[in-house]
Scaffold this active site. Structure first.
Site, PDB file in Angstrom:
ATOM      1  N   HIS A 267      60.733  66.973  56.193  1.00 59.44           N
ATOM      2  CA  HIS A 267      61.519  66.132  55.081  1.00 59.44           C
ATOM      3  C   HIS A 267      61.074  66.846  53.599  1.00 59.44           C
ATOM      4  CE1 HIS A 267      62.762  62.247  53.077  1.00 59.44           C
ATOM      5  NE2 HIS A 267      61.663  62.495  52.111  1.00 59.44           N
ATOM      6  N   GLU A 268      59.665  66.989  53.633  1.00 53.86           N
ATOM      7  CA  GLU A 268      59.423  67.417  52.196  1.00 53.86           C
ATOM      8  C   GLU A 268      59.829  68.973  52.073  1.00 53.86           C
ATOM      9  OE1 GLU A 268      58.254  65.620  50.219  1.00 53.86           O
ATOM     10  OE2 GLU A 268      57.713  64.039  51.628  1.00 53.86           O
ATOM     11  N   HIS A 271      62.992  68.775  50.352  1.00 55.16           N
ATOM     12  CA  HIS A 271      62.797  68.630  48.644  1.00 55.16           C
ATOM     13  C   HIS A 271      62.481  69.994  47.985  1.00 55.16           C
ATOM     14  CE1 HIS A 271      63.008  64.473  48.081  1.00 55.16           C
ATOM     15  NE2 HIS A 271      62.044  64.264  49.076  1.00 55.16           N
ATOM     16  N   GLU A 297      66.726  62.944  47.233  1.00 60.25           N
ATOM     17  CA  GLU A 297      66.347  62.526  48.420  1.00 60.25           C
ATOM     18  C   GLU A 297      67.530  62.956  49.447  1.00 60.25           C
ATOM     19  OE1 GLU A 297      63.739  61.031  49.785  1.00 60.25           O
ATOM     20  OE2 GLU A 297      62.743  61.062  47.626  1.00 60.25           O
TER      21      GLU A 297
END
Length: 500
Positions: A267-268, A271, A297
């Protein structure tokens, strides 16, 4: 000597502010990962001083004259420079709305609140946290009121605009009401289907942390994370920080379940790759920044949810997972891993929630923070309100405050107005990924072999390369053919959880 060009003078000023912000970002990363607890007081002073330096530069009276002069001759500028002027004025309005002493007070209060939260949450001691959180809320209400007067909008909407430029409560309410009507029945149908199939085969642990880290970094590299420009560390709460050239992401590990850290890491990574893919030509200018947290997001959720919980990615990753943990057998097939990655539960913890129940967590927090900003809910009443709204919206009731109102860091750090962007991002992720897969049939096939270059080529052209030169609505329309809505998200959930 001729007078300096007002637009170029603005570029120079905003570049200096961006450099200070970058230094603060790295201090913040160190705060969350490596700083000794006893250094917190000094670090809070340092970060507050940097905030004041940026605030002083952003509110310099000369800036208003430069903005006006540059806008008067904007027709001679390139497209991206005109867009830069728009973003400069928006940031100038945000900064000028809040007095310097309030900026410093809020930074220090949030820093102090976080240090208390780090100890109070594990101890389930909301009483200890309450005074510092009440102080943060008092100050953020002042900020909201000051910005609302400048932007001529509701206080909560003024906070929202900082994270989601141009975001409006009416738009969020329409999308969230649509989801609130769709998700309860859909969630129950998914749970019933899961019950008929029975649970997936267990993934027996424990899983050594060094091997979890090795797996995470291996898959980060496969996706495209540039380790010569970034690193992975641990923190209380996973996050992505640093700068586009110096990416700092964090995760947290559980010995009994490697999937939690792995999905947080991926997930990160989404980003970080968005930040790294922003146009270098526009670097350290407002137009070169990410287009709000909803789009940010969307990039992390596109990687985690759309890609890394998909069958193509898990088919590629399954052999790596088996090799890393020296496991084999039917529990470690791509199919069983997919069942774990897609398991739906009415859980208490937002960061561990599946994509079906996650929007309910966000809707709950959005309602609570709007009530707090409006003065309808005080910190002392938060635990009770949390339990009631969790039961209503998620269908789970926490037994304590540690897994209840103290679980998230956002309000601790004064990030009110941030929560809606998580679900707006989920909607955008589904809409963008559907458009990408439809436009290039090679994307899914390439992911199955560990090749993410077709996907990132599409994202570079349609998302990353625009940075903040377009509004969120303009970008979504250009990339997908329509404004943000719930259609693609619902279609994705139906296909994955009821048809696959």
């Amino acid at each position: 000597m001729p007078a300096p060009d007002p637009y170029l003078a603005l570029e120079a000023r905003f570049r200096r502010m961006a450099l200070v912000d970058e230094a603060r970002a790295l201090l913040g990363w160190d705060w969350a990962t490596m700083m000794p607890a006893g250094s917190a007081g000094a670090r809070a002073e340092q970060m507050a001083e940097l905030d004041l330096i940026v605030h002083a530069r952003a509110t310099d009276p000369e800036l208003a004259d430069l903005l006006a002069a540059a806008e008067d001759s904007a027709d001679r500028l390139e497209f991206w420079q005109r867009a830069n002027l728009v973003e400069m004025r928006r940031l100038w309005r945000h900064a000028g709305a809040v007095p310097a002493d309030l900026v410093a007070a809020l930074t220090k209060a949030a820093s102090a609140c976080e240090m208390i939260w780090r100890e109070a949450r594990p101890a389930n001691d909301f009483a200890r946290l309450r005074p510092s959180l009440a102080r943060v809320l008092t100050l953020i209400r002042e900020v909201a009121a000051a910005k609302a007067a400048v932007f001529d909008c509701a206080p909560y909407e003024a906070l929202l605009d900082y994270y989601e430029p141009g975001g409006r409560i009416a738009q969020i309410d329409a999308l969230f009401d649509d989801l609130a009507g769709f998700l309860p029945d859909f969630t129950q149908r998914v749970l019933d289907r899961q019950a008929l199939r029975g649970p997936p085969l267990p993934l027996d642990g424990p899983f050594p942390l060094d091997r979890q880290r090795a797996l995470g970094t291996r898959l980060m590299a496969a996706i495209g994370f540039p380790f010569d420009h970034g690193r992975l560390d641990e923190s209380h709460h996973p996050f992505s920080g640093g700068t586009p050239e110096d990416l700092r992401i964090t995760t947290r590990y559980e010995r009994g379940d490697f999937t939690l850290a792995l999905m947080a890491t991926l997930h990160e990574t989404g980003h970080a790759l968005y930040e790294h893919g922003l146009p270098k030509r526009w670097r350290r200018q407002p137009v070169g920044a990410a287009r709000g947290m909803s789009l940010h997001e969307s990039q992390s959720l596109l990687i985690e949810m759309q890609v890394c919980r998909g069958r193509e990615f898990l088919g590629f990753a399954a052999p790596l997972i088996r090799t890393t943990f020296c496991r084999d057998g039917p529990a470690w097939t791509a199919d069983n891993l997919a069942r774990h990655a897609r398991r739906v539960r009415r859980g208490l913890i937002r960061v561990e929630a599946d994509e079906v129940t996650y929007p309910a967590h966000v809707i709950q927090r959005t309602r609570l923070e709007r009530a707090m900003i409006a003065g309808r809910l005080e910190v002392a009443d938060l635990p009770t309100a949390w339990r009631e709204t969790m039961a209503e919206l998620v269908g789970a009731t926490p037994a304590d405050d540690r897994d209840g109102c103290m679980q998230d860091i956002h309000w601790i750090g004064a990030d009110f107005g941030y929560f809606p962007t998580y679900t707006l991002g989920a909607l955008a992720a589904a809409q963008l990924f559907a458009a990408a897969a439809e436009s290039d049939a090679a994307i899914l096939a390439a992911i199955a072999t560990g090749d993410f270059s077709p996907l990132f080529a599409w994202l570079a052209a349609n998302v990353h390369g625009h940075a903040s030169s377009l509004s969120g609505e303009q970008l979504m329309t250009a990339a997908t053919g329509r404004r943000l809505d719930t259609k693609a998200f619902k279609a994705h959930l139906r296909a994955r959880y009821l048809e696959d």
